[in-house]
Design an enzyme around this catalytic site. Sequence first.
Site, PDB file in Angstrom:
ATOM      1  N   ASP A   1      -7.651  -3.017  -6.006  1.00  0.00           N
ATOM      2  CA  ASP A   1      -7.893  -1.592  -6.246  1.00  0.00           C
ATOM      3  C   ASP A   1      -8.716  -1.045  -5.082  1.00  0.00           C
ATOM      4  OD1 ASP A   1      -8.420   0.991  -7.490  1.00  0.00           O
ATOM      5  OD2 ASP A   1      -7.853   0.065  -9.372  1.00  0.00           O
TER       6      ASP A   1
ATOM      7  N   HIS B   1      -6.757  -0.468  -2.216  1.00  0.00           N
ATOM      8  CA  HIS B   1      -6.356   0.938  -2.254  1.00  0.00           C
ATOM      9  C   HIS B   1      -7.198   1.805  -1.321  1.00  0.00           C
ATOM     10  CE1 HIS B   1      -4.408   0.360  -6.518  1.00  0.00           C
ATOM     11  NE2 HIS B   1      -3.962  -0.493  -5.614  1.00  0.00           N
TER      12      HIS B   1
END
Length: 408
Positions: free
Chosen positions: A229, A252
Amino acid sequence: MDPSSTAYVICLVLMITICISANAQQNVFNVLSYGATGNGISDDSLAFMKAWKDTCGAGAGIPTMIIPNGKIFLVNPTTFTGPCKSSIINVKLSGTIVAPNGPDQWKAADLSTWLAFQDVNGLTIDGLGTMDGSGKGWWDRSCKLQPGLQGCIRLAPTVLKFDRCNNIHMSNIKFQNSPQTHVLVLGCQDVDFGFLTVQAPGTSPNTDGVHIQASRNVSIHNSQIGDGDDCISIGDFTSDINITNSNCGPGHGVSIGSLGKDGGEAQVKNINVRGVNFRGTTNGVRIKTWQTGRGVVENVSFSNINFTEVENPIIIDQFYCDHPNSCSKTTTGVHINGVLYSQLYGTSRTQVAINLNCSDNFPCTGITLENIQLASATRGGQLVSSCNNAIGVSRGIVEPKSCLPNII
Ligand SMILES: *[C@@H]1O[C@H](CO)[C@@H](O)[C@H](O)[C@H]1NC(C)=O
Ligand SMILES: *[C@@H]1O[C@H](CO)[C@@H](O)[C@H](O)[C@H]1NC(C)=O
Ligand SMILES: *[C@@H]1O[C@H](CO)[C@@H](O)[C@H](O)[C@H]1NC(C)=O
Ligand SMILES: *[C@@H]1O[C@H](CO)[C@@H](O)[C@H](O)[C@H]1NC(C)=O
Ligand SMILES: *[C@@H]1O[C@H](CO)[C@@H](O)[C@H](O)[C@H]1NC(C)=O
């Protein structure tokens, strides 16, 4: 010197020696002395709690809790609470602390956190040690990865939470395989994290590296973060945050937001991201807000950044929404004001390499694009920049061609 004064000197030296060793003993609290086995199988939680209690209660010197090298300590969910007697506390983590293996081994009602420091000020954590979240058993039952699975898991533990802690230093610690977020900084001030490693598979769900919320004066530098993430995410009520000289990927990217969920208020300012390399991430530098949010994000700077095969290198998304019910058109919005993008280079895996997608109600203002050179990660690919409700200027070279007016 007559014999009696010699004896006196020897006596004095002995007393000082005893004094020093007693003092050292009083200030060093090794978990092994409290019954920890470090065999990776027996539960060492009680020994950790006892060692912490004595460390936190010690007055003189720098009370130091020792978790020694070459051993693996299985510890169940534990909160190390303060305030402590001393204004400086050291946790020397040289060994490995490992979390219970998956949800079936989890013994606490609270699924949100594995290890936490609460109301502890002046804490330094160092020592080249590792915190291992044993995340696989949680990921295997994640609702995100398996939406249909009965009894699937939405909330999984954060490896390490700092809750209302001021003046925190942490260096050289490795975090791996968290069930969810690796490090959470909540309600803290004056935080310095350096030389950290965060390592989890790119496919592991919601495994953010560091999440900062309701905190100010936080620096994260010289760190290597790769996970499933955001490498670093910056939440609501944050200010004076520096992220410098670090690597991110997989993951991310570095994200401000998501902000303003469920009509929440964002107050985010003075964010500085400088000298970061992104490799193979889904985003590079991102600001994302919910349409239903309120408040402001201001004075943000992204500079000296390299992207290698990043999907969305530069992105503002004010239409962020991950459940459809709360995505309807509203009259609210978070106002983004004052964002500088300077000296950003590298390759994009999607066509819209610069994507400033701002709110219909509150356009972004004060955006500057300065000396940006992005090329397609695919041979012969063409890139574009896109501005929607974005007001600002560009300076110097901007490739792909800037959607903001150029000033000299
Ligand atoms: C910010 O935090 C650092 C510790 O990381 C501290 O030395 C410094 O004084 C703080 N600055 C302000 C303005 O509070
Ligand atoms: C962030 O960087 C700025 C500019 O280099 C510096 O003035 C400030 O003290 C830094 N703040 C933190 C929290 O490191
Ligand atoms: C903007 O943030 C930087 C740190 O990133 C800080 O040095 C500067 O003073 C801030 N500017 C304003 C107007 O607050
Ligand atoms: C980005 O790449 C350039 C050229 O390879 C290099 O000089 C620079 O130091 C890199 N920046 C960072 C933040 O590592
Ligand atoms: C901007 O956001 C809207 C709403 O999510 C989306 O439909 C549109 O495709 C986005 N624009 C770009 C260029 O990504």
